[in-house]
Design an enzyme around this catalytic site. Sequence first.
Site, PDB file in Angstrom:
ATOM      1  N   CYS A 157       0.853  -1.192   0.000  1.00  0.00           N
ATOM      2  CA  CYS A 157       0.000   0.000   0.000  1.00  0.00           C
ATOM      3  C   CYS A 157       0.890   1.243   0.000  1.00  0.00           C
ATOM      4  CB  CYS A 157      -0.879  -0.006   1.252  1.00  0.00           C
ATOM      5  SG  CYS A 157      -1.879   1.487   1.476  1.00  0.00           S
TER       6      CYS A 157
ATOM      7  N   SER B  85       0.677   3.718   1.835  1.00  0.00           N
ATOM      8  CA  SER B  85       1.005   4.152   3.203  1.00  0.00           C
ATOM      9  C   SER B  85       2.346   3.573   3.657  1.00  0.00           C
ATOM     10  CB  SER B  85      -0.087   3.732   4.191  1.00  0.00           C
ATOM     11  OG  SER B  85      -1.323   4.270   3.811  1.00  0.00           O
TER      12      SER B  85
ATOM     13  N   HIS C 277       4.879   5.761   2.119  1.00  0.00           N
ATOM     14  CA  HIS C 277       5.033   7.066   2.784  1.00  0.00           C
ATOM     15  C   HIS C 277       6.030   6.948   3.938  1.00  0.00           C
ATOM     16  CE1 HIS C 277       1.875   8.947   0.492  1.00  0.00           C
ATOM     17  NE2 HIS C 277       0.870   8.382   1.110  1.00  0.00           N
TER      18      HIS C 277
ATOM     19  N   HIS D 203       0.524  -3.777   6.155  1.00  0.00           N
ATOM     20  CA  HIS D 203      -0.737  -3.712   6.914  1.00  0.00           C
ATOM     21  C   HIS D 203      -1.920  -4.222   6.091  1.00  0.00           C
ATOM     22  CE1 HIS D 203      -0.571   0.022   4.599  1.00  0.00           C
ATOM     23  NE2 HIS D 203      -1.895   0.049   4.665  1.00  0.00           N
TER      24      HIS D 203
ATOM     25  N   CYS E 177      -6.686  -3.595   3.931  1.00  0.00           N
ATOM     26  CA  CYS E 177      -6.597  -2.140   3.689  1.00  0.00           C
ATOM     27  C   CYS E 177      -7.389  -1.694   2.467  1.00  0.00           C
ATOM     28  CB  CYS E 177      -5.165  -1.644   3.593  1.00  0.00           C
ATOM     29  SG  CYS E 177      -5.166   0.142   3.335  1.00  0.00           S
TER      30      CYS E 177
HETATM   31  P1  CND Z   1      -1.364   4.779  -5.147  1.00  0.00           P
HETATM   32  O1  CND Z   1      -0.057   5.446  -5.112  1.00  0.00           O
HETATM   33  O2  CND Z   1      -1.463   3.399  -5.692  1.00  0.00           O
HETATM   34  O3  CND Z   1      -2.422   5.684  -5.953  1.00  0.00           O
HETATM   35  C1  CND Z   1      -2.375   7.077  -5.967  1.00  0.00           C
HETATM   36  C2  CND Z   1      -2.778   7.567  -7.365  1.00  0.00           C
HETATM   37  O4  CND Z   1      -2.826   8.995  -7.341  1.00  0.00           O
HETATM   38  C3  CND Z   1      -1.816   7.181  -8.476  1.00  0.00           C
HETATM   39  O5  CND Z   1      -2.542   6.555  -9.509  1.00  0.00           O
HETATM   40  C4  CND Z   1      -1.203   8.506  -8.930  1.00  0.00           C
HETATM   41  O6  CND Z   1      -0.938   8.537 -10.313  1.00  0.00           O
HETATM   42  C5  CND Z   1      -2.294   9.487  -8.561  1.00  0.00           C
HETATM   43  N1  CND Z   1      -1.830  10.862  -8.312  1.00  0.00           N
HETATM   44  C6  CND Z   1      -0.716  11.278  -7.658  1.00  0.00           C
HETATM   45  N2  CND Z   1      -0.672  12.614  -7.580  1.00  0.00           N
HETATM   46  C7  CND Z   1      -1.783  13.080  -8.205  1.00  0.00           C
HETATM   47  C8  CND Z   1      -2.316  14.379  -8.446  1.00  0.00           C
HETATM   48  N3  CND Z   1      -1.683  15.482  -8.013  1.00  0.00           N
HETATM   49  N4  CND Z   1      -3.490  14.471  -9.118  1.00  0.00           N
HETATM   50  C9  CND Z   1      -4.139  13.355  -9.545  1.00  0.00           C
HETATM   51  N5  CND Z   1      -3.686  12.108  -9.341  1.00  0.00           N
HETATM   52  C10 CND Z   1      -2.528  11.966  -8.674  1.00  0.00           C
HETATM   53  O7  CND Z   1      -1.903   4.832  -3.641  1.00  0.00           O
HETATM   54  P2  CND Z   1      -2.952   3.925  -2.822  1.00  0.00           P
HETATM   55  O8  CND Z   1      -4.190   3.762  -3.618  1.00  0.00           O
HETATM   56  O9  CND Z   1      -2.251   2.739  -2.256  1.00  0.00           O
HETATM   57  O10 CND Z   1      -3.217   4.916  -1.578  1.00  0.00           O
HETATM   58  C11 CND Z   1      -3.785   6.195  -1.795  1.00  0.00           C
HETATM   59  C12 CND Z   1      -3.656   7.065  -0.548  1.00  0.00           C
HETATM   60  O11 CND Z   1      -4.473   6.519   0.490  1.00  0.00           O
HETATM   61  C13 CND Z   1      -2.238   7.109   0.012  1.00  0.00           C
HETATM   62  O12 CND Z   1      -1.973   8.425   0.515  1.00  0.00           O
HETATM   63  C14 CND Z   1      -2.295   6.134   1.165  1.00  0.00           C
HETATM   64  O13 CND Z   1      -1.317   6.400   2.144  1.00  0.00           O
HETATM   65  C15 CND Z   1      -3.690   6.399   1.671  1.00  0.00           C
HETATM   66  C16 CND Z   1      -4.287   5.315   2.524  1.00  0.00           C
HETATM   67  C17 CND Z   1      -5.255   5.670   3.455  1.00  0.00           C
HETATM   68  C18 CND Z   1      -5.856   4.691   4.208  1.00  0.00           C
HETATM   69  C19 CND Z   1      -6.948   5.049   5.161  1.00  0.00           C
HETATM   70  O14 CND Z   1      -7.344   4.197   5.974  1.00  0.00           O
HETATM   71  N6  CND Z   1      -7.498   6.249   5.097  1.00  0.00           N
HETATM   72  C20 CND Z   1      -5.471   3.363   4.081  1.00  0.00           C
HETATM   73  N7  CND Z   1      -4.502   3.048   3.194  1.00  0.00           N
HETATM   74  C21 CND Z   1      -3.939   3.979   2.391  1.00  0.00           C
HETATM   75 ZN    ZN Z   2      -3.174   1.115   3.377  1.00  0.00          ZN
END
Ligand code: CND
Ligand code: ZN
Length: 375
Positions: free
Chosen positions: A46, A48, A51, A68, A175
């Site tokens: 993921c 996260s 990050h 996770h 997740c």
């Molecule tokens: P992933 O990196 O796979 O997807 C992110 C997408 O965003 C990619 O397709 C990028 O091309 C696109 N992107 C990046 N910058 C931009 C921009 N400025 N404008 C438009 N598109 C853009 O990430 P993921 O799907 O694994 O995770 C997404 C987020 O969610 C990430 O920050 C992660 O840490 C967070 C997250 C949150 C939770 C929660 O419980 N809230 C759980 N897991 C992950």
């Molecule tokens: Zn996650």
Amino acid sequence: ATAGKVIKCKAAVCWAPKQPLSIEEIEVAPPKAHEVRIKIVATGICRSDDHVIEGEISGIKYPLILGHEAAGIVESVGEGVTDMKPGDKVIPLGIPQCGKCKCCLNPYSNLCYKNDLEKYSGMLLDNTSRFTCKGKPVHHFIGTSTFSEYTVVDDIAVAKIHQDAPLDKVCLFGCSFSTGYGSAVNTAKVKPGSTCAVFGLGGVGLSVIIGCKAAGASRIIAVDLNSDKFAKAKEFGATDFINPKDYDRPIDEVLTEMTEDGVDYAFEVIGNTGVMTSALKSTHFGYGKTVIIGLAPSTATISFDPMLILTGRVLTGAILGGFKPKDDIPKLVSDYLNKKFEFDGLVTHRLPFMKINEGFELLHKGDSIRTVLTV
Ligand code: CND
Ligand code: ZN
Ligand code: ZN
């Protein structure tokens, strides 16, 4: 045969930020009271986790074992564990459910007081670690640490799932799928016939699309800088596709124009505060709702014109899609077994655990949605 003994096994250790994970031999201590030791079978990668590798999250203590989004089999249980036994299939939970705190007792929250999300102690609940490597203690990550052949978790942070569940698929309930789907159906409560905008089309964002579609949204606008992501978004139900690079004006203006004054629901699934503000601005005055899902760097802040809120827009967010994980994840797994939803297309790559860094490279290049590692 291993119960009660230290297990030596392989894990991907994150020694310090901004360097590849290092496959090491580690020692995993037996579970103490109210803990469960799990043999991990499958674990997803993921953003996260990334990050943390990139050093964006302050308070994280290194070295640590990330991961996770996993599924595995109980190897042994500590004293007092009554709801699980060796051989049971389980999913470790990045937020626990103690069942007793104010959030657990509140039907509208899942953010159990025992979570380790902002404090990042890197310890289990008794404030110690079960991992050592080269004689040094290694920290846990949000109580899961699934980038390891074996892990130990608190019993309030693990869900027992149906014995027929395919672990290499249901790991996504740890997740991405739960987070995205729940953000649409629980947090936003998307209504039939509505218009949704989803910013960021990774494993989590595509799961938001699955949730919006299941809730009956009639228009789902997928936004990403990487147009290669649009094909999958379409497969899962997106109806419109926007690459901000194709426009020379703010993307919220484009969206407001396309939708007669704004969308009903906007989801930020990237972790970019600028996009969070665009998402808010792209929602309709009077009722538009924005859900923050992405994890922004710890130092980032948002600022916006308060008129946006004064005029009735709502801004909210959730961890793990608002699901009360110990209760809800087993139900989601059963619904999946009963074919209530389909998300197998989220997994674009499968790799052996030892190739974990290749999995992170695929994520960096934008080539993968989810990579699932077979442990
Ligand atoms: P992933 O990196 O796979 O997807 C992110 C997408 O965003 C990619 O397709 C990028 O091309 C696109 N992107 C990046 N910058 C931009 C921009 N400025 N404008 C438009 N598109 C853009 O990430 P993921 O799907 O694994 O995770 C997404 C987020 O969610 C990430 O920050 C992660 O840490 C967070 C997250 C949150 C939770 C929660 O419980 N809230 C759980 N897991 C992950
Ligand atoms: Zn996650
Ligand atoms: Zn609680």
